[in-house]
Design a protein around this motif. Sequence first.
Motif, PDB file in Angstrom:
ATOM      1  N   SER A  88       0.814  -1.224   0.000  1.00 37.19           N
ATOM      2  CA  SER A  88       0.000   0.000   0.000  1.00 37.19           C
ATOM      3  C   SER A  88       0.843   1.269   0.000  1.00 37.19           C
ATOM      4  O   SER A  88       0.323   2.376  -0.095  1.00 37.19           O
ATOM      5  CB  SER A  88      -0.947   0.011   1.202  1.00 37.19           C
ATOM      6  N   TYR A  89       2.152   1.111   0.114  1.00 36.09           N
ATOM      7  CA  TYR A  89       3.069   2.272   0.117  1.00 36.09           C
ATOM      8  C   TYR A  89       4.088   2.014  -0.994  1.00 36.09           C
ATOM      9  O   TYR A  89       5.094   1.339  -0.785  1.00 36.09           O
ATOM     10  CB  TYR A  89       3.743   2.363   1.488  1.00 36.09           C
ATOM     11  N   ASN A  90       3.773   2.458  -2.197  1.00 34.88           N
ATOM     12  CA  ASN A  90       4.557   2.036  -3.371  1.00 34.88           C
ATOM     13  C   ASN A  90       4.990   3.209  -4.244  1.00 34.88           C
ATOM     14  O   ASN A  90       4.373   4.266  -4.226  1.00 34.88           O
ATOM     15  CB  ASN A  90       3.723   1.087  -4.251  1.00 34.88           C
ATOM     16  N   ARG A 147      16.052  -0.417   0.170  1.00 31.12           N
ATOM     17  CA  ARG A 147      16.250   0.963   0.645  1.00 31.12           C
ATOM     18  C   ARG A 147      15.904   1.893  -0.504  1.00 31.12           C
ATOM     19  O   ARG A 147      16.519   1.852  -1.574  1.00 31.12           O
ATOM     20  CB  ARG A 147      17.711   1.120   1.087  1.00 31.12           C
ATOM     21  N   CYS A 148      14.905   2.716  -0.291  1.00 32.84           N
ATOM     22  CA  CYS A 148      14.506   3.654  -1.336  1.00 32.84           C
ATOM     23  C   CYS A 148      15.347   4.923  -1.224  1.00 32.84           C
ATOM     24  O   CYS A 148      15.741   5.323  -0.136  1.00 32.84           O
ATOM     25  CB  CYS A 148      13.022   3.985  -1.192  1.00 32.84           C
ATOM     26  N   VAL A 149      15.607   5.551  -2.345  1.00 33.19           N
ATOM     27  CA  VAL A 149      16.426   6.765  -2.378  1.00 33.19           C
ATOM     28  C   VAL A 149      15.792   7.890  -1.565  1.00 33.19           C
ATOM     29  O   VAL A 149      16.462   8.791  -1.094  1.00 33.19           O
ATOM     30  CB  VAL A 149      16.683   7.190  -3.850  1.00 33.19           C
ATOM     31  N   PRO A 201       9.012   4.353 -21.971  1.00 29.24           N
ATOM     32  CA  PRO A 201       8.822   3.475 -20.816  1.00 29.24           C
ATOM     33  C   PRO A 201       9.903   3.691 -19.747  1.00 29.24           C
ATOM     34  O   PRO A 201      11.001   4.150 -20.051  1.00 29.24           O
ATOM     35  CB  PRO A 201       8.972   2.071 -21.416  1.00 29.24           C
ATOM     36  N   TYR A 202       9.538   3.348 -18.511  1.00 29.66           N
ATOM     37  CA  TYR A 202      10.502   3.351 -17.408  1.00 29.66           C
ATOM     38  C   TYR A 202      11.667   2.451 -17.812  1.00 29.66           C
ATOM     39  O   TYR A 202      11.455   1.334 -18.289  1.00 29.66           O
ATOM     40  CB  TYR A 202       9.830   2.789 -16.167  1.00 29.66           C
ATOM     41  N   ALA A 203      12.870   2.950 -17.673  1.00 26.46           N
ATOM     42  CA  ALA A 203      14.035   2.190 -18.127  1.00 26.46           C
ATOM     43  C   ALA A 203      15.063   2.104 -17.009  1.00 26.46           C
ATOM     44  O   ALA A 203      15.246   3.055 -16.250  1.00 26.46           O
ATOM     45  CB  ALA A 203      14.651   2.877 -19.333  1.00 26.46           C
ATOM     46  N   LYS A 229      -0.196  -6.319  -8.401  1.00 31.31           N
ATOM     47  CA  LYS A 229       0.037  -5.418  -9.536  1.00 31.31           C
ATOM     48  C   LYS A 229       0.820  -4.180  -9.119  1.00 31.31           C
ATOM     49  O   LYS A 229       1.729  -3.744  -9.823  1.00 31.31           O
ATOM     50  CB  LYS A 229      -1.300  -5.055 -10.174  1.00 31.31           C
ATOM     51  N   GLN A 230       0.495  -3.622  -7.960  1.00 33.64           N
ATOM     52  CA  GLN A 230       1.188  -2.401  -7.534  1.00 33.64           C
ATOM     53  C   GLN A 230       2.661  -2.642  -7.232  1.00 33.64           C
ATOM     54  O   GLN A 230       3.444  -1.702  -7.153  1.00 33.64           O
ATOM     55  CB  GLN A 230       0.484  -1.757  -6.320  1.00 33.64           C
ATOM     56  N   ASN A 231       3.042  -3.892  -7.059  1.00 33.11           N
ATOM     57  CA  ASN A 231       4.452  -4.218  -6.801  1.00 33.11           C
ATOM     58  C   ASN A 231       5.186  -4.684  -8.054  1.00 33.11           C
ATOM     59  O   ASN A 231       6.305  -5.199  -7.973  1.00 33.11           O
ATOM     60  CB  ASN A 231       4.573  -5.264  -5.692  1.00 33.11           C
ATOM     61  N   GLY A 244      16.021   1.607  -4.411  1.00 34.59           N
ATOM     62  CA  GLY A 244      14.819   0.931  -4.894  1.00 34.59           C
ATOM     63  C   GLY A 244      14.466   1.208  -6.345  1.00 34.59           C
ATOM     64  O   GLY A 244      13.878   0.357  -7.017  1.00 34.59           O
ATOM     65  N   PHE A 245      14.845   2.373  -6.867  1.00 34.17           N
ATOM     66  CA  PHE A 245      14.404   2.694  -8.231  1.00 34.17           C
ATOM     67  C   PHE A 245      15.070   1.836  -9.293  1.00 34.17           C
ATOM     68  O   PHE A 245      14.631   1.804 -10.434  1.00 34.17           O
ATOM     69  CB  PHE A 245      14.534   4.198  -8.525  1.00 34.17           C
ATOM     70  N   LYS A 246      16.140   1.112  -8.930  1.00 36.53           N
ATOM     71  CA  LYS A 246      16.738   0.166  -9.890  1.00 36.53           C
ATOM     72  C   LYS A 246      15.797  -1.008 -10.168  1.00 36.53           C
ATOM     73  O   LYS A 246      15.943  -1.718 -11.165  1.00 36.53           O
ATOM     74  CB  LYS A 246      18.038  -0.411  -9.312  1.00 36.53           C
TER      75      LYS A 246
HETATM   76  N1  MTE Z   1       9.213   0.486 -11.953  1.00 37.91           N
HETATM   77  C1  MTE Z   1       8.390   1.143 -12.787  1.00 37.91           C
HETATM   78  N2  MTE Z   1       8.032   0.561 -13.945  1.00 37.91           N
HETATM   79  N3  MTE Z   1       7.901   2.377 -12.493  1.00 37.91           N
HETATM   80  C2  MTE Z   1       8.239   3.024 -11.334  1.00 37.91           C
HETATM   81  O1  MTE Z   1       7.797   4.155 -11.092  1.00 37.91           O
HETATM   82  N4  MTE Z   1       9.539   2.923  -9.241  1.00 37.91           N
HETATM   83  C3  MTE Z   1      10.779   2.426  -8.638  1.00 37.91           C
HETATM   84  C4  MTE Z   1      10.858   0.904  -8.659  1.00 37.91           C
HETATM   85  N5  MTE Z   1      10.396   0.376  -9.921  1.00 37.91           N
HETATM   86  C5  MTE Z   1       9.129   2.356 -10.433  1.00 37.91           C
HETATM   87  C6  MTE Z   1       9.584   1.054 -10.779  1.00 37.91           C
HETATM   88  C7  MTE Z   1      10.991   2.926  -7.309  1.00 37.91           C
HETATM   89  S1  MTE Z   1      11.346   4.598  -7.162  1.00 37.91           S
HETATM   90  C8  MTE Z   1      10.955   2.122  -6.196  1.00 37.91           C
HETATM   91  S2  MTE Z   1      11.408   2.700  -4.648  1.00 37.91           S
HETATM   92  C9  MTE Z   1      10.507   0.707  -6.293  1.00 37.91           C
HETATM   93  O2  MTE Z   1      10.064   0.386  -7.603  1.00 37.91           O
HETATM   94  C10 MTE Z   1       9.356   0.488  -5.316  1.00 37.91           C
HETATM   95  O3  MTE Z   1       8.967  -0.863  -5.291  1.00 37.91           O
HETATM   96  P1  MTE Z   1       7.767  -1.326  -4.338  1.00 37.91           P
HETATM   97  O4  MTE Z   1       6.629  -0.400  -4.574  1.00 37.91           O
HETATM   98  O5  MTE Z   1       7.446  -2.734  -4.688  1.00 37.91           O
HETATM   99  O6  MTE Z   1       8.252  -1.205  -2.926  1.00 37.91           O
END
Ligand code: MTE
Length: 331
Positions: A88-90, A147-149, A201-203, A229-231, A244-246
């Motif tokens: 729920s926190y994504n 660990r998220c940025v 797309p997100y890359a 789906k949200q994960n 985390g953004f990787k």
């Molecule tokens: N992947 C896509 N396609 N789009 C996004 O916005 N966000 C990233 C990453 N993967 C993102 C993504 C970021 S900033 C983080 S911190 C993690 O996903 C979060 O993963 P979680 O929501 O499962 O904790």
Amino acid sequence: MLIKTNADGFLHPHASEITPQSVYQSRRELMRWMAGGAAGVALAGWAQRDALAQAARPGKLAALPGAKSAVAGAVTMEKLTSYEDATSYNNFYEFGTDKADPARNAHTLKTDPWSVEIEGLVKKPGKYALEDLLKLSAQEERIYRMRCVEGWSMVIPWVGYSLSALIQKVEPQPGAKYLEFLTLADPKTMPFVGSRVLSWPYAEGLRMDEAMHPLTLLTFGMYGEVLPKQNGAPVRLVVPWKYGFKNAKSIVKIRFVDKEPATAWNKAAANEYGFYSNVNPNVDHPRWSQATERRIGEDGLFAKKRKTLMFNGYEAQVGQLYAGMDLKKNY
Ligand code: MTE
């Protein structure tokens, strides 16, 4: 308290001929570490059972059982983040920029049928159906810190297998030095694709030795079930020593390339988000410190923050990959 972890490279049957030397070196170091610390190993085993005991299935989605992982690198004594918090926190900007948006909006994501296209410098390019990817290697459950940025962290039991299994299957050509990950960008089902916050797309990208590292997980599930789906259903990346953004979600394409690929966050703000994105408490984000973090769900508003660990606590396993590199420059 953290248990020193041990990566599992030597347990994998397919230690590949293309595994870079640096990975072998860190494996050898780990074996030495394990041999010298039988008590540590026993403790790690106990900690893993303890942590896994917490990972009861939430009963929300289809089961995706992972054999309990022998990957000691996945072990932590830290309490798991609750399923409720983890779902729920994504961050999933295709569905909105608020932390609650993905849980609210991602139900429109269509994950079946799904395939991942493998392109570029490989001997076996092609479209790989999700069903085939799921069977490519044994599913393992691995408890990783994330660990998220932005300064928060979670501890999540992921289910998947080392990305190296897929890389070996598609047989990279010698010129393949990096992997580029592209994720779904479907404006019909993803309301924020088209917004200008990121380019779509997100890359994301990894250097070949990072992609081959046994800790790098091609991830299909969490908490014993398929990914919500949200994960990032149905398949995402989890690279536990990086911000985390990787961890690209809902991957549809993996390209094997010879040059460092552009990444979504680097394109959006190059001075804030580099290619490597290794968790590093010593390199501040230009707008905030990275020295500490808040554990989602566990810490109250006024609770003391945790110290962020170098490489998110996985330094023993991955530090070798960056030997001799200036990590301030290569952030
Ligand atoms: N992947 C896509 N396609 N789009 C996004 O916005 N966000 C990233 C990453 N993967 C993102 C993504 C970021 S900033 C983080 S911190 C993690 O996903 C979060 O993963 P979680 O929501 O499962 O904790």
